[in-house]
Design an enzyme around this catalytic site. Structure first.
Site, PDB file in Angstrom:
ATOM      1  N   SER A  60       0.829  -1.208   0.000  1.00  0.00           N
ATOM      2  CA  SER A  60       0.000   0.000   0.000  1.00  0.00           C
ATOM      3  C   SER A  60       0.867   1.264   0.000  1.00  0.00           C
ATOM      4  O   SER A  60       2.030   1.244   0.412  1.00  0.00           O
ATOM      5  CB  SER A  60      -0.921   0.002   1.221  1.00  0.00           C
ATOM      6  OG  SER A  60      -1.699  -1.170   1.255  1.00  0.00           O
TER       7      SER A  60
HETATM    8  N1  SAM Z   1      -0.716  -5.117   3.976  1.00  0.00           N
HETATM    9  C1  SAM Z   1       0.014  -5.364   2.768  1.00  0.00           C
HETATM   10  C2  SAM Z   1       1.363  -4.732   2.784  1.00  0.00           C
HETATM   11  O1  SAM Z   1       1.734  -4.080   3.748  1.00  0.00           O
HETATM   12  O2  SAM Z   1       2.094  -4.970   1.816  1.00  0.00           O
HETATM   13  C3  SAM Z   1      -0.718  -4.956   1.529  1.00  0.00           C
HETATM   14  C4  SAM Z   1      -1.748  -5.925   1.224  1.00  0.00           C
HETATM   15  S1  SAM Z   1      -2.340  -6.035  -0.417  1.00  0.00           S
HETATM   16  C5  SAM Z   1      -3.020  -4.444  -0.711  1.00  0.00           C
HETATM   17  C6  SAM Z   1      -3.752  -7.075  -0.027  1.00  0.00           C
HETATM   18  C7  SAM Z   1      -3.377  -8.499   0.359  1.00  0.00           C
HETATM   19  O3  SAM Z   1      -4.549  -9.163   0.825  1.00  0.00           O
HETATM   20  C8  SAM Z   1      -2.848  -9.330  -0.801  1.00  0.00           C
HETATM   21  O4  SAM Z   1      -1.589  -9.851  -0.498  1.00  0.00           O
HETATM   22  C9  SAM Z   1      -3.893 -10.435  -0.959  1.00  0.00           C
HETATM   23  O5  SAM Z   1      -3.356 -11.669  -1.377  1.00  0.00           O
HETATM   24  C10 SAM Z   1      -4.455 -10.516   0.440  1.00  0.00           C
HETATM   25  N2  SAM Z   1      -5.773 -11.111   0.567  1.00  0.00           N
HETATM   26  C11 SAM Z   1      -6.858 -10.985  -0.242  1.00  0.00           C
HETATM   27  N3  SAM Z   1      -7.890 -11.700   0.236  1.00  0.00           N
HETATM   28  C12 SAM Z   1      -7.460 -12.291   1.387  1.00  0.00           C
HETATM   29  C13 SAM Z   1      -8.062 -13.148   2.353  1.00  0.00           C
HETATM   30  N4  SAM Z   1      -9.343 -13.549   2.256  1.00  0.00           N
HETATM   31  N5  SAM Z   1      -7.318 -13.565   3.395  1.00  0.00           N
HETATM   32  C14 SAM Z   1      -6.027 -13.169   3.532  1.00  0.00           C
HETATM   33  N6  SAM Z   1      -5.395 -12.354   2.644  1.00  0.00           N
HETATM   34  C15 SAM Z   1      -6.106 -11.923   1.594  1.00  0.00           C
END
Ligand code: SAM
Length: 220
Positions: free
Chosen positions: A66
């Site tokens: 992000s």
């Molecule tokens: N917090 C992260 C960082 O600091 O880099 C950014 C996260 S990215 C915007 C969103 C993440 O959520 C992705 O890695 C995606 O694979 C994960 N994601 C999506 N659906 C999910 C779920 N149901 N459970 C866990 N992770 C999930």
């Protein structure tokens, strides 16, 4: 011919001053964490020049780290207490950067990522950076992590079509859940606070996150 190599420490200081302080991020714990942690280490080396820019960046598998401001804003929005031992839950480990920032404010971070490759990468990276208070598991974060509940804060870093109910149940009294909610293209960052049996909701800011997939998120 390739220009001066970027000074990443200077770029990080500038990021804090220009992108965070000027936009009213004021919690000293958040600013200290953002000042200290090397965001560039959470992305591929070929992107290091862009590490402190005001934007999300790709981390592979169609996912992103992000925007720094959003990481700071969401962390501050949790209003994490600093007068007692605290635990926080993050859904969507991604690059591990948000989890690492949270690790500087609380005693223990739990973070769930559905993509095993990303989770494994973060499990290697964090100890290499000296961070040992983050537990990561692979799974559908929409269910939360009930074994360690209740939490002093929960942050979801992917966008849900509605608020995942299991997460509300895992909040301590007085604690906040911060989650992007809305259609796939653009959402509102919502903040919910448990006040006894009541849940108080507010809309914070418009955002655009990658989708939360799974039982309490979107279908693939
Ligand atoms: N917090 C992260 C960082 O600091 O880099 C950014 C996260 S990215 C915007 C969103 C993440 O959520 C992705 O890695 C995606 O694979 C994960 N994601 C999506 N659906 C999910 C779920 N149901 N459970 C866990 N992770 C999930």
């Amino acid at each position: 011919m390739f220009g001066k190599p970027p000074n990443l420490e200077e770029a990080r200081e500038l990021m804090v001053a220009e992108q965070l302080v000027k936009r009213h991020i004021s919690d000293p714990r958040v600013l200290a964490a953002m000042r200290t942690l090397p965001r560039h280490r959470f992305i591929e080396e070929k992107l290091w020049r862009s590490a402190y820019r005001d934007k999300p960046l790709p981390i592979g598998h169609g996912q992103t780290i992000s925007q720094p401001y959003m990481v700071a804003f969401m962390t501050e929005a949790l209003h994490l207490p600093d007068d007692r031992p605290t635990t926080v839950l993050e859904i969507g480990t991604g690059s591990g950067y948000q989890a690492a920032i949270l690790s500087q404010l609380v005693d223990q971070v739990y973070s769930i990522e559905r993509i095993e490759f990303l989770a494994e990468r973060v499990k290697q990276l964090l100890p290499a950076l000296g961070i040992t208070n983050v537990d990561i598991k692979v799974g559908d974060g929409g269910y939360g992590w009930p074994e360690h509940a209740p939490y002093d804060g929960i942050v979801v870093t992917a966008a849900a079509p509605q608020i995942p109910a299991p997460l509300i149940a895992q909040l301590k009294d007085g604690a906040y859940l911060v989650v992007p909610v809305g259609p796939k293209q653009n959402q509102y960052l919502m903040r919910l606070q448990r006040q006894g049996d009541q849940i108080v909701e507010e809309n914070l800011v418009p955002v655009a996150f990658v989708p939360l997939l799974g039982e309490h998120g979107w279908e693939r």
